[in-house]
Write an enzyme that holds these catalytic residues in place. Structure first.
Site, PDB file in Angstrom:
ATOM      1  N   ASP A 123      63.405  22.925  53.037  1.00 33.53           N
ATOM      2  CA  ASP A 123      62.949  24.409  52.427  1.00 33.53           C
ATOM      3  C   ASP A 123      64.186  25.679  53.047  1.00 33.53           C
ATOM      4  OD1 ASP A 123      60.520  24.325  51.656  1.00 33.53           O
ATOM      5  OD2 ASP A 123      59.544  24.396  53.436  1.00 33.53           O
ATOM      6  N   ASP A 141      55.200  16.385  49.480  1.00 29.18           N
ATOM      7  CA  ASP A 141      54.733  15.768  50.727  1.00 29.18           C
ATOM      8  C   ASP A 141      53.437  15.003  50.352  1.00 29.18           C
ATOM      9  OD1 ASP A 141      56.906  16.868  52.135  1.00 29.18           O
ATOM     10  OD2 ASP A 141      56.000  18.628  52.457  1.00 29.18           O
TER      11      ASP A 141
END
Length: 797
Positions: A364, A488
């Site tokens: 991120d 994820d």
């Protein structure tokens, strides 16, 4: 339904109705001393870490969701009536109570008017400091003298570690004390263990907070929360406020608060001002020293102006004037401000993130750099170097980087099953973005350590990133998904193959080859192109399903994302990244994006996949735990929306790109905010899709990868203002109905005043560019001398 409006002149969002569908928040301070504040003054404060440095308490997932906070309670001494300077927590009838909240750049001002009394409270953290101001102005607008009592309130944590404070109560309820000393509240945790160093703010043993009033007398105080609130009461009806007089209670275990009372006498039309100062450090040393330097109303005003000037200068890097006012709000203020806040706090502290992510998530935070490289090039360079030193010598990455304790060269390598396949491939987006912005090509030659051992140039780090994936492939020669690719929820088995990562790898190989050519590394270029050619053959042989690309091949050989697989048939990421990476043929690209339009597009954004998962094993797709139409289970995951814009612009589809952008652009929902519910000025992580009964609701605002990609895609792909190492490329892709737009772009110290004209009503194509009246060849504006301003005219056609 409309709850507020944009004020671009002051770079503020103005909330005119306080009963917003959800709490609408803002950020104060910096990564040293940060705070969250809502339109009703709810929120909390933290030092360095939202998880381990939270000194001001918030009750997460509570009702209301933003209490407690930074409150002023006012009581009319004649009638006994009381209210709060923000609508909540007292919550007077909105037929009688008027409120306006102005969320600005790292400050918030809340105005109220009730019973002939106006208040104006401004909250901010001075630049580079570890304290905050709450400046209050009280005005008597009635036709008589008024006696008003004002009480402050905030609730301190018993332990700055949020787990200890909220869970380990058999310990944390017995370690806090609060008292008034030398006209200052002194809150201390584990006082017997104070280090004695006057400059220590937090030493993991004793934790100190201080609070005082400037410009008004302290007529009473309370530091025991339960004494202030009273039994079986709450923030909306505190016993002490109701009685009108503080009891001078001192916290000794249990819970502490910051309450100071001052009494005002106001003639008709008279105003009085004072300010609260609240900070961390020992009140007897740090507090006194800070008040001595900063403790005046004049200094408070000066510091507020510094905050505004600093943040506004960052937002001045690109200013656009398009035919779409809501898009202008997004580009010129809130899109970039959202990027800057996301960059600063990653996913560590918000009204939702509650300490479960303590540090910088690797993938991120690398992507977050792309949204701010132009606005804060030096800071983003430091962050980029930090993330590069989070890469291991094998080319993988540490999942979370903790800046306050990161030790390159000595970090422990994660277990093999913990590696994620996409982590370091994001460098091929972020590193060139920064280099192209600054022109510092020699950055590729800078030597930086790996996290565990050894060192390499930045170019060498990029090589290892590619090798990490090339060395970990499955039966079909495609990169392994490992513990997860970007998604994820995807569980393919360690040797299952991710097509999304294959497309990332292809883009990485292309980018690496381009960099190699730039720095005269011919053999490296040849190597990368040869690897890309081998990868292309495998992609074409195994991943095209006729009208779209699959999304993965599991370790057991199961192919996901085909017309024959009932759930999750079409996966957004592989369609858009086939275009972004240039892996798809022209025919494949057009078919894939048409499938996206037909199968995934909604009025609220583009779904991540469809149909939802209901029967797929949780061992393969963990998204099945989510309700259909939310998050990774056929929800609109806003992180991906910018990729869709980029893909459509690459294909020249300006009308569709613009339509898609408006479907997820927060400002487009300002007049129908009840649909989206979260703040109409910032991005949210996820939006409920048409598979949900509440389509359009959005959640988890502010800290999301949607912010950098939305800003990057609209500025560099739609507006087409693309930094390259040798200049500024102009390559728009806009809706045909636009007759043009203007952009002021600061680039390498020079200002470019760009006017784009679209006389033929096209989406793409540049017919002519003039720089200071002279026609140039091509579409790259030359780099001009720092401090200079050049006039650019672009004719599309």
């Amino acid at each position: 339904m409309k709850f507020g409006h944009f004020d671009d002149k002051n770079k503020e969002y103005v909330i005119t109705r306080p009963d917003t569908p959800q709490s609408w928040s803002n950020y104060l301070g910096s990564t040293e001393y940060g705070a969250v504040i809502t339109n009703n003054a709810g929120g909390y404060g933290f030092y360095k870490s939202g998880a381990r440095g939270r000194f001001m308490r918030l009750r997460f997932n509570s009702v209301p969701m933003d209490q407690p906070g930074r409150y002023f309670y006012l009581t009319d001494k004649e009638s006994g009536d009381y209210w709060s300077a923000s609508w909540q927590p007292v919550g007077k009838s909105l037929e009688e109570y008027k409120s306006e909240c102005r969320h600005g750049t790292a400050y918030t001002t809340i105005k109220s008017e009730y019973s002939g009394i106006k208040t104006e409270a401004t909250y901010f953290v001075p630049l580079g400091q570890t304290f905050e101001y709450w400046k209050m102005k009280v005005t008597n607008t009635s036709d008589r003298m008024r006696k008003i009592s004002v009480m402050t309130f905030c609730e301190f944590t018993n332990q700055w570690d949020t787990f200890q404070d909220r869970v380990n109560l058999q310990y944390s309820l017995f370690i806090i004390k609060g008292m008034l000393e030398d006209n200052m509240l002194r809150i201390v945790i584990q006082d017997n263990l104070t280090s004695g160093d006057p400059d220590v703010l937090i030493d993991d043993i004793a934790m100190h907070t201080w609070m005082t009033l400037i410009g008004a007398e302290i007529n009473g105080f309370d530091t025991a929360r339960d004494a202030f609130l009273g039994p079986y009461r709450s923030y909306h009806n505190p016993l002490i406020v109701e009685k009108g007089k503080c009891t001078n209670s001192e916290a000794y275990g249990d819970n502490a608060c910051g309450t100071m009372q001052t009494r005002l006498e106001l003639k008709q039309g008279e105003s009085k001002e004072f300010t609260v100062m609240l900070g961390i450090g020992d009140a007897r040393t740090t507090g006194k020293r800070t008040v001595k330097e900063f403790g005046s109303l004049e200094r408070c005003d000066q510091e507020l102006q510094k905050v505004k000037d600093e943040w506004h200068s960052k937002l001045g890097n690109l200013i656009a004037e398009t035919p779409d006012e809501e898009l202008n709000h997004t580009i010129n203020v809130w899109g970039l401000y959202n990027c800057l806040i996301t960059y600063a706090w990653s996913r560590a502290a918000s009204l939702v993130y509650n300490g479960e992510r303590d540090g910088l998530g690797f993938r991120d935070s690398v992507q977050d750099i792309m949204g701010v490289a132009a606005a804060i090039p030096e800071e983003s360079k430091a962050r980029l170097e930090l993330m590069l030193t989070g890469q291991l010598s094998n080319g993988g990455a540490i999942p979370v980087i903790k800046p306050f304790e990161h030790n390159p060269g000595h970090e422990k390598e994660p277990a093999a099953e913990e590696y994620r396949s996409d982590d370091c491939l994001w460098f091929f987006n972020a590193v060139p973005t920064w280099v192209n912005e600054t022109g510092e090509i020699d950055f590729y030659n800078k030597v930086l350590p790996y996290a565990d051992k050894g060192e390499a140039t930045v170019f060498g780090h990029l090589r290892r990133a590619l090798e990490f994936n090339l060395e970990r492939t499955g039966k079909h020669g495609l990169p392994c998904g490992l513990s997860a690719d970007w998604n994820d929820c995807l569980r393919l088995g360690y040797y299952g193959e991710s097509l999304f990562v294959a497309f990332q790898l292809r883009l990485g190989l292309t980018t690496y080859a381009e960099i190699a050519e730039l720095i005269n590394q011919t053999k490296e270029k040849e190597w990368a192109l040869a690897e890309r050619e081998k990868l292309d053959k495998k992609i074409q042989e195994h991943t095209w399903d006729g009208n779209w690309f699959i999304w993965a091949i599991a370790e057991d050989g199961t192919v996901y994302g085909t017309k024959d697989y009932e759930e999750g048939q079409v996966y957004l990421n592989t369609q858009v990244w086939s275009v972004i990476s240039d892996a798809a043929t022209r025919d494949q690209a057009q078919k894939a994006m048409q499938t996206v339009n037909e199968r995934l597009a909604t009025p609220y954004g583009i779904m991540l996949s469809a149909p939802p998962f209901k029967k797929t094993s949780i061992d393969v797709m963990r998204a099945v735990v989510f309700n259909a139409g939310i998050k990774e289970n056929a929800g609109i995951f806003n992180h991906t929306q910018g990729w869709v814009i980029m893909a459509e612009c690459i294909l020249g589809n300006g009308d569709r790109a613009y339509e898609y952008y408006r479907s997820f652009m927060p400002a487009a929902f300002n007049d129908k905010a009840e649909i989206r519910q979260i703040e109409p000025y910032v991005q949210g992580q996820t939006t409920y899709s048409v598979f949900s009964p509440r389509a359009g609701n959005a959640r988890t605002s502010w800290l999301t990868g949607a912010a950098p990609w939305a800003y990057y895609s609209v500025t560099q792909y739609m507006l087409g203002i693309k930094p390259e190492h040798n200049g500024l490329r102009i390559d728009p892709c806009i809706p045909k109905k636009w007759d043009g737009y203007r952009v002021i772009r600061r680039f390498r110290g020079a200002n470019y005043n760009i006017e784009v004209k679209n006389p033929d009503g096209v989406s793409t194509g540049v017919k002519q560019i003039k720089v200071d009246g002279t026609v140039i060849d091509g579409t790259i504006l030359p780099v001009v001398e720092k401090g200079k301003t050049c006039e650019v005219e672009v004719i599309m056609g």
